[in-house]
Motif scaffolding. Structure first.
Motif, PDB file in Angstrom:
ATOM      1  N   ILE A 125      59.363 -32.815  61.852  1.00  0.00           N
ATOM      2  CA  ILE A 125      58.113 -33.731  61.518  1.00  0.00           C
ATOM      3  C   ILE A 125      57.718 -33.918  60.383  1.00  0.00           C
ATOM      4  N   LYS A 126      57.583 -32.904  59.594  1.00  0.00           N
ATOM      5  CA  LYS A 126      57.262 -32.898  57.937  1.00  0.00           C
ATOM      6  C   LYS A 126      58.447 -33.614  57.392  1.00  0.00           C
ATOM      7  N   GLU A 127      59.710 -33.365  57.567  1.00  0.00           N
ATOM      8  CA  GLU A 127      60.648 -33.988  56.841  1.00  0.00           C
ATOM      9  C   GLU A 127      60.578 -35.574  56.833  1.00  0.00           C
ATOM     10  N   LEU A 128      60.362 -35.937  58.309  1.00  0.00           N
ATOM     11  CA  LEU A 128      60.723 -37.281  58.637  1.00  0.00           C
ATOM     12  C   LEU A 128      59.598 -38.067  58.231  1.00  0.00           C
ATOM     13  N   GLY A 129      58.362 -37.545  58.153  1.00  0.00           N
ATOM     14  CA  GLY A 129      57.140 -38.038  57.615  1.00  0.00           C
ATOM     15  C   GLY A 129      56.100 -38.441  58.851  1.00  0.00           C
ATOM     16  N   VAL A 130      54.925 -38.274  58.355  1.00  0.00           N
ATOM     17  CA  VAL A 130      53.687 -38.359  59.379  1.00  0.00           C
ATOM     18  C   VAL A 130      53.898 -39.400  60.539  1.00  0.00           C
ATOM     19  N   GLU A 131      54.507 -40.764  59.919  1.00  0.00           N
ATOM     20  CA  GLU A 131      54.799 -41.919  60.763  1.00  0.00           C
ATOM     21  C   GLU A 131      55.435 -41.289  62.213  1.00  0.00           C
ATOM     22  N   HIS A 132      56.121 -40.183  62.353  1.00  0.00           N
ATOM     23  CA  HIS A 132      56.831 -39.708  63.255  1.00  0.00           C
ATOM     24  C   HIS A 132      56.279 -38.879  64.137  1.00  0.00           C
ATOM     25  N   GLN A 133      54.915 -38.469  63.709  1.00  0.00           N
ATOM     26  CA  GLN A 133      54.109 -37.366  64.418  1.00  0.00           C
ATOM     27  C   GLN A 133      54.102 -37.823  65.881  1.00  0.00           C
ATOM     28  N   GLN A 134      53.664 -39.074  66.018  1.00  0.00           N
ATOM     29  CA  GLN A 134      53.521 -39.470  67.391  1.00  0.00           C
ATOM     30  C   GLN A 134      54.836 -39.406  68.381  1.00  0.00           C
ATOM     31  N   ARG A 135      55.740 -39.175  67.990  1.00  0.00           N
ATOM     32  CA  ARG A 135      57.204 -39.285  68.728  1.00  0.00           C
ATOM     33  C   ARG A 135      57.323 -37.713  69.353  1.00  0.00           C
ATOM     34  N   HIS A 136      56.624 -37.059  68.786  1.00  0.00           N
ATOM     35  CA  HIS A 136      56.519 -35.560  69.768  1.00  0.00           C
ATOM     36  C   HIS A 136      55.299 -35.386  70.590  1.00  0.00           C
ATOM     37  N   GLN A 137      55.341 -35.586  71.866  1.00  0.00           N
ATOM     38  CA  GLN A 137      54.151 -35.224  72.550  1.00  0.00           C
ATOM     39  C   GLN A 137      54.205 -33.778  73.374  1.00  0.00           C
ATOM     40  N   LEU A 138      53.254 -33.072  72.800  1.00  0.00           N
ATOM     41  CA  LEU A 138      53.482 -31.723  73.395  1.00  0.00           C
ATOM     42  C   LEU A 138      52.366 -31.632  74.895  1.00  0.00           C
ATOM     43  N   GLN A 139      53.018 -31.110  75.777  1.00  0.00           N
ATOM     44  CA  GLN A 139      52.528 -31.132  77.115  1.00  0.00           C
ATOM     45  C   GLN A 139      52.494 -29.561  77.430  1.00  0.00           C
ATOM     46  N   ALA A 140      51.378 -28.976  77.160  1.00  0.00           N
ATOM     47  CA  ALA A 140      51.338 -27.548  77.094  1.00  0.00           C
ATOM     48  C   ALA A 140      50.657 -27.139  78.843  1.00  0.00           C
ATOM     49  N   ILE A 141      52.079 -27.023  79.433  1.00  0.00           N
ATOM     50  CA  ILE A 141      51.768 -26.865  81.107  1.00  0.00           C
ATOM     51  C   ILE A 141      52.740 -26.035  81.425  1.00  0.00           C
ATOM     52  N   ASP A 142      52.327 -25.432  82.719  1.00  0.00           N
ATOM     53  CA  ASP A 142      53.068 -24.241  83.093  1.00  0.00           C
ATOM     54  C   ASP A 142      53.531 -25.149  84.302  1.00  0.00           C
ATOM     55  N   LEU A 143      55.019 -24.911  84.710  1.00  0.00           N
ATOM     56  CA  LEU A 143      55.712 -25.537  85.704  1.00  0.00           C
ATOM     57  C   LEU A 143      55.304 -24.928  86.893  1.00  0.00           C
ATOM     58  N   CYS A 144      54.897 -24.015  86.962  1.00  0.00           N
ATOM     59  CA  CYS A 144      54.137 -23.335  88.272  1.00  0.00           C
ATOM     60  C   CYS A 144      52.818 -24.134  88.816  1.00  0.00           C
ATOM     61  N   ASP A 145      52.277 -24.975  87.994  1.00  0.00           N
ATOM     62  CA  ASP A 145      51.205 -25.553  88.192  1.00  0.00           C
ATOM     63  C   ASP A 145      51.566 -27.041  88.916  1.00  0.00           C
ATOM     64  N   ALA A 146      52.001 -27.250  90.029  1.00  0.00           N
ATOM     65  CA  ALA A 146      52.245 -28.615  90.647  1.00  0.00           C
ATOM     66  C   ALA A 146      51.518 -29.535  90.365  1.00  0.00           C
ATOM     67  N   ASP A 147      50.393 -29.736  90.314  1.00  0.00           N
ATOM     68  CA  ASP A 147      49.542 -31.018  89.899  1.00  0.00           C
ATOM     69  C   ASP A 147      49.648 -31.413  88.640  1.00  0.00           C
ATOM     70  N   ALA A 148      49.514 -30.400  87.535  1.00  0.00           N
ATOM     71  CA  ALA A 148      49.643 -30.591  86.232  1.00  0.00           C
ATOM     72  C   ALA A 148      51.245 -31.237  85.898  1.00  0.00           C
ATOM     73  N   VAL A 149      52.136 -30.589  86.634  1.00  0.00           N
ATOM     74  CA  VAL A 149      53.341 -31.337  86.440  1.00  0.00           C
ATOM     75  C   VAL A 149      53.515 -32.506  86.627  1.00  0.00           C
ATOM     76  N   GLU A 150      52.944 -32.887  87.849  1.00  0.00           N
ATOM     77  CA  GLU A 150      53.151 -34.372  88.190  1.00  0.00           C
ATOM     78  C   GLU A 150      52.486 -35.180  87.438  1.00  0.00           C
ATOM     79  N   LYS A 151      51.261 -34.842  86.950  1.00  0.00           N
ATOM     80  CA  LYS A 151      50.466 -35.710  86.019  1.00  0.00           C
ATOM     81  C   LYS A 151      51.265 -35.825  84.657  1.00  0.00           C
ATOM     82  N   ALA A 152      51.839 -34.742  84.365  1.00  0.00           N
ATOM     83  CA  ALA A 152      52.658 -34.665  83.040  1.00  0.00           C
ATOM     84  C   ALA A 152      53.696 -35.804  83.195  1.00  0.00           C
ATOM     85  N   VAL A 153      54.460 -35.507  84.339  1.00  0.00           N
ATOM     86  CA  VAL A 153      55.704 -36.521  84.515  1.00  0.00           C
ATOM     87  C   VAL A 153      54.986 -38.212  84.403  1.00  0.00           C
TER      88      VAL A 153
END
Length: 375
Positions: free
Chosen positions: A62-90
């Motif tokens: 992302i640093k190489e590409l430039g700050v304008e690309h930061q929004q193209r990577h969206q981290l979803q810090a979620i455990d797949l064992c949490d079914a409700d959180a997974v559904e919301k993330a999808v």
């Protein structure tokens, strides 16, 4: 020579929202970096940020590409064992393509504590399938036509080979460790959701991956780092167990081809034409150190044979004819070149290795000795 590969953007076509599970891991991170570098897609990175998760390589891109690309990577810090959180993330990701790489993957850790492997690899995959199924059923006909869930698995589900033969898509499943059993179960779940619920899926089973940014508990980084420190290098049993080594960037080529151009419901085996015994891999790394640090040669004197891993599969090898014939994939690196590049990378990134080890609370010691633990 490998055939000319389509670009990532060409493969994706109209798919512009990509959900990658396990995108802060070794192979998942390589997929995310490729998507960011070579397409305009928005990447939703669903990762529980466990012991082997790290975003350093993605942040560098992302640093190489430039700050304008930061929004193209969206981290979803979620455990797949949490079914409700997974559904919301999808729902939030609203993906055109799902690439499911999240998994507990270290055999030795599965011997020490198998419970987490069942939870993450089996229950986690089930939760993802249910969430993705709900998402798929709400898509327009046009988006349904393009949609795929790509499940990434391992050759270890097929068990152990003798001296002859190679694994293929028709090889019966015969898992031998808690890790491979949990991955076999997840493979079967994915196929069941395809046949029962009509979910469009593609599966791939790969051989041993190696390359930069791999958490330093696997064979190649362990040997490289111990040789660099002058520490003893553990070699399990007689050292003659054989693996088919696949460079991670070659694997990413195969994954994108399978995800975007593979036939729904079909599986593809991906191997690197790189069969080596563990002894040969260790010797090659020691030889590289002998050339670069002759004052400490021979580094092979550091090799110490240790008690073998319980249930250690003797040989893995993959026949990648289907993905080569149907999709045009070929590995771009031979194992000698890839191994040399990988060892050099670890030598120049020892600070990173120390940092992620410390974050994970891992001291570089052997795992998987205690078979009595159950979770």
């Amino acid at each position: 020579m490998a055939q000319s590969m389509p670009t990532t953007a060409e493969l994706l076509g109209t798919r512009q929202r990509i959900l990658v599970t396990g995108g802060a891991g070794f192979i998942g991170g390589a997929v995310v970096r490729r998507l960011l570098r070579e397409s305009d897609a928005v990447v939703f990175n669903l990762d529980k940020m466990g012991y082997a998760s790290d975003l350093t390589s993605i942040e560098e891109v992302i640093k190489e590409l430039g700050v304008e690309h930061q929004q193209r990577h969206q981290l979803q810090a979620i455990d797949l064992c949490d079914a409700d959180a997974v559904e919301k993330a999808v729902q939030q990701a609203n993906p055109d393509l799902v690439m499911h790489l999240a998994a507990e993957s270290h055999v030795d850790r599965s011997i020490s504590g198998p419970g987490v492997f069942i939870e993450s690899n089996v229950t986690g995959t089930y939760n993802l399938l249910q969430a993705v199924r709900s998402h798929f059923e709400q898509l327009t006909p046009e988006r349904r036509e393009q949609f795929r869930l790509h499940h990434i698995s391992t050759d270890e589900v097929f068990g152990s080979l003798g001296r002859e033969g190679r694994f293929s898509e028709t090889t019966p499943y015969d898992p031998r460790s808690p890790y491979s059993a949990s991955k076999a179960a997840s493979d079967h779940l994915v196929q069941a959701w395809h046949h029962t619920f009509g979910l469009p899926v593609v599966l791939t089973n790969c051989s041993n991956n190696y390359g930069p940014w791999q958490f330093p508990e696997k064979l190649i980084p362990v040997v490289a780092l111990k040789a660099a420190a002058g520490d003893s290098i553990p070699l399990y049993g007689d050292g003659l167990n054989i693996r088919d080594w696949l460079y991670v960037e070659d694997h990413v080529d195969a994954l994108l081809l399978a995800a975007c151009r593979g036939t729904s419901g079909r599986s593809y085996c991906v191997g690197g034409h790189g069969e080596k015994t563990n002894q040969e891999v260790v010797n090659a790394i020691c030889h590289q150190f002998d050339q670069e640090r002759p004052e400490s040669a021979p580094h092979a004197k550091l090799i110490q044979r240790v008690t073998d891993r319980p249930g250690h599969d003797r040989r893995y090898a993959i026949d990648p004819s289907r993905i080569s014939t149907e999709l045009g994939w070929q590995p771009r690196h031979n194992v000698e070149e890839g191994l040399a590049e990988t060892v050099a990378w670890y030598l120049s990134h020892q600070d990173w290795c120390q940092t992620v080890r410390k974050q994970a609370g891992y001291d570089g010691g052997r795992l998987g000795i205690n078979q009595a633990k159950t979770n």
